[in-house]
Design a protein around this motif. Structure first.
Motif, mmCIF file in Angstrom:
data_model
loop_
_atom_site.group_PDB
_atom_site.id
_atom_site.type_symbol
_atom_site.label_atom_id
_atom_site.label_comp_id
_atom_site.label_asym_id
_atom_site.label_seq_id
_atom_site.Cartn_x
_atom_site.Cartn_y
_atom_site.Cartn_z
ATOM 1 N N ASP A 193 -37.335 -46.905 36.876
ATOM 2 C CA ASP A 193 -37.809 -44.540 36.202
ATOM 3 C C ASP A 193 -37.480 -43.946 37.550
ATOM 4 O OD1 ASP A 193 -38.809 -46.519 34.365
ATOM 5 O OD2 ASP A 193 -40.745 -45.760 34.863
ATOM 6 N N GLU A 196 -48.446 -47.209 37.995
ATOM 7 C CA GLU A 196 -47.932 -47.216 37.702
ATOM 8 C C GLU A 196 -47.192 -49.519 37.798
ATOM 9 O OE1 GLU A 196 -46.235 -46.105 34.674
ATOM 10 O OE2 GLU A 196 -47.650 -45.190 35.055
ATOM 11 N N GLY A 231 -45.565 -45.450 47.837
ATOM 12 C CA GLY A 231 -46.174 -44.490 48.674
ATOM 13 C C GLY A 231 -47.045 -43.550 48.087
ATOM 14 N N ARG A 260 -46.956 -51.812 34.785
ATOM 15 C CA ARG A 260 -46.298 -53.030 33.731
ATOM 16 C C ARG A 260 -46.398 -54.449 34.781
ATOM 17 N NH1 ARG A 260 -43.040 -48.287 35.329
ATOM 18 N NH2 ARG A 260 -41.997 -47.697 32.755
ATOM 19 N N LYS A 270 -34.068 -42.605 37.459
ATOM 20 C CA LYS A 270 -33.480 -42.150 35.773
ATOM 21 C C LYS A 270 -34.334 -41.038 36.796
ATOM 22 C CE LYS A 270 -35.382 -43.516 32.105
ATOM 23 N NZ LYS A 270 -35.643 -44.963 31.277
ATOM 24 N N VAL A 271 -35.238 -40.235 36.889
ATOM 25 C CA VAL A 271 -35.844 -38.898 36.888
ATOM 26 C C VAL A 271 -35.537 -38.314 38.303
ATOM 27 C CG1 VAL A 271 -37.955 -37.652 36.469
ATOM 28 C CG2 VAL A 271 -37.746 -40.005 35.421
ATOM 29 N N ALA A 272 -36.216 -38.550 39.227
ATOM 30 C CA ALA A 272 -35.266 -38.122 40.970
ATOM 31 C C ALA A 272 -34.272 -38.174 41.189
ATOM 32 C CB ALA A 272 -36.779 -39.054 41.278
ATOM 33 N N ARG A 305 -31.179 -38.631 39.358
ATOM 34 C CA ARG A 305 -30.748 -38.200 38.207
ATOM 35 C C ARG A 305 -29.867 -38.944 37.931
ATOM 36 N NH1 ARG A 305 -31.428 -32.171 38.331
ATOM 37 N NH2 ARG A 305 -34.025 -32.249 38.296
ATOM 38 N N MET A 306 -30.017 -40.850 37.907
ATOM 39 C CA MET A 306 -29.015 -41.478 37.750
ATOM 40 C C MET A 306 -28.776 -41.588 35.990
ATOM 41 S SD MET A 306 -28.417 -43.400 41.302
ATOM 42 C CE MET A 306 -26.835 -43.763 40.845
ATOM 43 N N PRO A 307 -27.567 -41.727 35.619
ATOM 44 C CA PRO A 307 -27.857 -42.568 34.017
ATOM 45 C C PRO A 307 -28.662 -43.533 34.162
ATOM 46 C CG PRO A 307 -24.974 -42.345 34.523
ATOM 47 C CD PRO A 307 -26.476 -41.637 36.108
ATOM 48 N N PHE A 308 -29.401 -43.721 32.737
ATOM 49 C CA PHE A 308 -30.414 -44.668 32.521
ATOM 50 C C PHE A 308 -29.605 -45.845 32.678
ATOM 51 C CE2 PHE A 308 -30.375 -47.303 28.485
ATOM 52 C CZ PHE A 308 -29.165 -46.230 28.337
ATOM 53 N N GLN A 309 -28.679 -46.219 32.401
ATOM 54 C CA GLN A 309 -28.336 -47.827 32.250
ATOM 55 C C GLN A 309 -27.873 -48.596 33.939
ATOM 56 O OE1 GLN A 309 -26.581 -45.290 31.204
ATOM 57 N NE2 GLN A 309 -25.582 -45.290 29.422
ATOM 58 N N TYR A 327 -50.295 -42.894 42.371
ATOM 59 C CA TYR A 327 -49.082 -42.590 41.146
ATOM 60 C C TYR A 327 -48.423 -43.840 41.198
ATOM 61 C CZ TYR A 327 -47.866 -40.516 36.858
ATOM 62 O OH TYR A 327 -46.958 -40.793 35.545
#
Lengths: 371, 383
Positions: free
Chosen positions: A318, A66, A59, A70, A321-323, A325-329, A62
């Motif tokens: 990503d 990304e 949406g 990738r 992770k960022v928006a 706030r969950m652990p990267f795993q 940016y």
């Protein structure tokens, strides 16, 4: 016919395109459903989670950029692997071939002294050749000595990983990096141009798209493509027809390794602008590309779609992770679930499932096939 | 395109408004997972501490960011309204400087690098003094005269630490050797275990290391050998065998930096020369088996029993020497430095002339190995 519990499985020879697409979509939906449970268990509303992911990837300009970034290495490696898999050459070595391309491009960028307009083209050519060389070694070993291609291509990855480590800790360690394990930054002439306000190095993207079309053309319309398909679908027939296995295998791996090499050139020339730790250069693109190629089911054009799908999955990780706030795993769990279901539904594409007729006696051993 | 420019503009304005109102939203970009029990864990502990302390501060973080993607995450943090961003890995340096140019109203600080901009500072908490103190203790405790060191990467930071450690060892035990093994990874318990076992086989009987897990401490303890913890308090992993260690307090730097941003002392135009190189005296690092325990009581008697002859201090026990040096380096007016000349490298070349100290610049670019270091040393200068 196979019997599993109350069901019987019937083989279908060639699944229709609609079945392939329908079943694949079903798999992705199933994965999203399981992921929703994980979101919910973590205290994030699944609805909010998916809305956020969609908004931040598909949406926004940016997010789209990304995804594209990738997609580039996945596409180049993926198209190469489609060619290899069509000839039943199990190239697990795209990661190493990608790194070989990155190393070669770094050598040209830092040490060749080639003037500006020719520098980038030379990096691509030499990167292609380096990837191809890394690819044809297992091809020789397979055809001449019958060494298993899965093992050799996989092991060649580790050799290249250690070569990169040695270079950045040893002879190529950059004097301007204060002893840290990086080469110096490339001169600006060796930086790939990017789309404005993004890190999409578009020349590599264009090369990837052209490569997909060319690969489709080669496979469908040329003698080499015909030989690749015959070798892959029926090695005995190929041998009977007098097809030269060595020649076909070498070409396959020149193309497959070379394309992965180009991906490596893109990563160092377009993103990093230096050679650095191998796990940072590639973040596993060469391995993910195996799945990209597998899901493309032998079609280089379809690889454009599957590469973009995995570009989207990477980008979604990503966002989680960022928006959210969950652990990267969780990113790994998300990717793993999608793969699990996509590969799990393979069965449904080649076998039709229906309830076993009442009264039919179970005759064979569980799971044995009589068809 | 126009929408993007417009949204960047809105973000920039919001950033300014946020700063003016005195509220700070700080974003942290981590290279590893917050649960690594090493580098990233320590930064995240510090983030939580300052987040608790200041009610005008809100913090967010992103973990496990690969190099080459820090820029992407900086963009996302700025879009979320962060007006201060910390990037905590050397590999993020160029991307931080590029982002600083992209967002001239956001304040950046990059850990362990050397490039700055009007809105981008640098910071580092360094352990070399702590390693020297650990070295003094190790020199007193070794019986075989061989001390094992498991190192991650042969980069100047580790070379500086191993050298300082060895200088400490040789102050107490002039013939002792420090045997070094590199594992070429920041976090790899399996490789660290292998390296520690190999060093034990070589006859080493005291251990120090740089790796983001307590593995070396555990392996040494299994063999009944003493060791020094690294980065986090490691006393609890082997209470009878952890002599002391290095503990980091990133919150000292984050607290100072954020307070100065909050008070308007730092703004996006005056950070070109702001470089934190914080040591014992600023409280950014601590020597100890755990906070407040400089020396494990189990080793106090052993260290009091070994006496050395110091040219300035005369006959002094190692225990007292450690405490004296700790005061000399920990008090605000620092009166001692481990790299105090004359110091020769292991090829016999004079590296620090008599009576001199090394500049911070010489410390951060150190490639040579001091006398007493044994083992491979990639990048060792030949002349």
């Amino acid at each position: 016919m196979k019997r599993v519990g109350p069901f019987v499985l019937e083989r279908r020879l060639a699944p229709s395109r609609a079945a392939v697409i329908g079943v694949s979509v079903l798999a992705v939906l199933a994965a999203l459903l399981v992921m929703a449970i994980i979101f919910w268990g973590y205290g994030v509303s699944p609805w909010h989670a998916y809305a956020t992911i969609a908004k931040s990837t598909l949406g926004s300009r940016y997010g789209l950029m990304e995804i594209l970034r990738r997609t580039i290495p996945l596409l180049l490696c993926g198209v190469g692997l489609v060619i290899a898999f069509r000839s039943q050459f199990w190239n697990i070595g795209a990661e190493g071939q990608l790194l070989a391309g990155a190393v070669a491009a770094t050598g040209v960028a830092l040490y060749s002294g080639i003037p500006a307009p020719w520098l980038l083209p030379t990096m691509f050519v030499v990167g292609f050749l380096a990837g191809a060389v890394w690819g044809i070694i297992p091809a020789f070993l397979k055809v001449k000595l019958r060494v298993n291609d899965v093992i050799t291509t996989l092991m060649m990855n580790y050799i290249m990983i250690y070569i990169v480590e040695w270079l950045i800790h040893g002879p190529w360690k950059g004097p301007t990096m204060r002893g840290f394990a990086y080469t110096d930054t490339f001169p600006k002439a060796a930086w790939l141009p990017t789309l404005p306000l993004s890190r999409v190095h578009w020349p590599t993207l264009v090369i990837g798209l052209v490569a997909a079309v060319l690969a489709a053309f080669i496979l469908a319309r040329t003698r080499l493509g015909y030989e690749i398909r015959v070798v892959g679908e029926s090695p005995d027939a190929a041998r009977y027809a007098g097809i030269n296995f060595l020649r076909v295998s070498l070409w396959v791996m020149i193309l497959s390794g070379g394309l992965a090499g180009l991906a490596g050139v893109g990563e160092v020339g377009g993103i990093h602008h230096k050679l650095l730790s191998p796990v940072q250069v590639s973040v596993g693109y060469g391995y993910t590309a195996i799945i990209v190629a597998w899901l493309a089911r032998g079609s280089p054009i379809a690889a454009i779609m599957t590469a973009a799908l995995f570009g989207l999955i990477f980008a979604a990780g990503d966002v989680i992770k960022v928006a959210l706030r969950m652990p990267f795993q969780v990113t790994g769990v998300f990717n793993g679930l999608i793969l699990f279901f996509l590969i799990g539904v393979e069965l449904l594409m080649y076998w039709r499932v229906r309830l076993a007729p009442k009264g039919e006696r179970w005759t064979g051993k569980a799971g044995s096939s009589e068809s | 395109m126009r929408r993007l420019v417009a949204s960047l503009f809105v973000v920039a304005v919001l950033g300014l408004v946020g700063l003016a109102a005195g509220n700070i939203k700080a974003g942290f970009i981590y290279v590893g997972p917050i649960g690594d029990y090493g580098w990233t864990f320590a930064h995240d502990q510090a983030r939580q501490i300052v987040d608790e302390e200041f009610d005008w501060l809100e913090t967010v973080y992103v973990e496990s960011v690969p190099e080459g993607q820090a820029g992407t995450f900086i963009d996302q943090l700025v879009a979320q309204g962060c007006n201060v961003i910390f990037t905590t890995s050397f590999g993020f340096m160029d991307e931080t400087i590029e982002a600083a140019a992209r967002y001239p109203n956001v304040i950046f600080a990059h850990c362990s690098g050397f490039k700055r901009a009007p809105n981008s500072a640098t910071y580092m908490a360094d352990f070399y003094q702590v390693y020297y103190l650990n070295g003094l203790m190790a020199g007193a405790l070794t019986k075989s005269g061989k001390i094992g060191y498991v190192g991650a990467f042969p980069i100047p930071e580790l070379k500086r630490h191993i050298n300082a450690f060895t200088i400490g060892v040789r102050t107490v035990n002039p013939n002792a050797e420090v045997h070094v093994r590199w594992i070429y990874e920041w976090f790899n318990p399996a490789a660290a275990k292998e390296a520690a076992e190999a060093l034990i086989a070589e006859g080493c009987d005291v251990f120090a290391f740089t790796e983001d897990s307590p593995t070396v401490v555990q392996v040494a303890a299994e063999h009944g050998l003493p060791s020094f913890g690294h980065y986090s308090p490691m006393y609890d992993f082997a209470p009878e065998y952890v002599v002391s260690g290095q503990i980091v307090h990133w919150e000292a730097i984050y607290r100072d930096f954020l307070m100065k941003v909050h008070d308007g002392i730092y703004n996006p135009t005056n950070l070109q020369h702001v470089d934190y190189w914080w040591l014992l005296s600023q409280g950014a690092v601590e020597v100890g088996a755990k906070p407040g325990m400089v020396i494990n009581p189990a080793f106090e008697d052993d260290l009091k029993a070994v006496v050395v002859n110091d040219p300035m201090l005369g006959e002094i026990s190692v225990y007292d020497l450690v405490m004296t040096r700790l005061h000399q380096m920990g008090d605000p007016g620092v009166t001692y430095d481990p790299f105090q000349g004359p110091i020769y490298d292991r090829q016999g070349k004079l590296r620090v002339p008599e009576g001199c100290w090394l500049s911070a610049d010489s410390l951060v670019t150190m490639e040579w190995a001091v006398e007493g270091v044994v083992g491979p040393w990639p990048g060792e200068p030949t002349e």
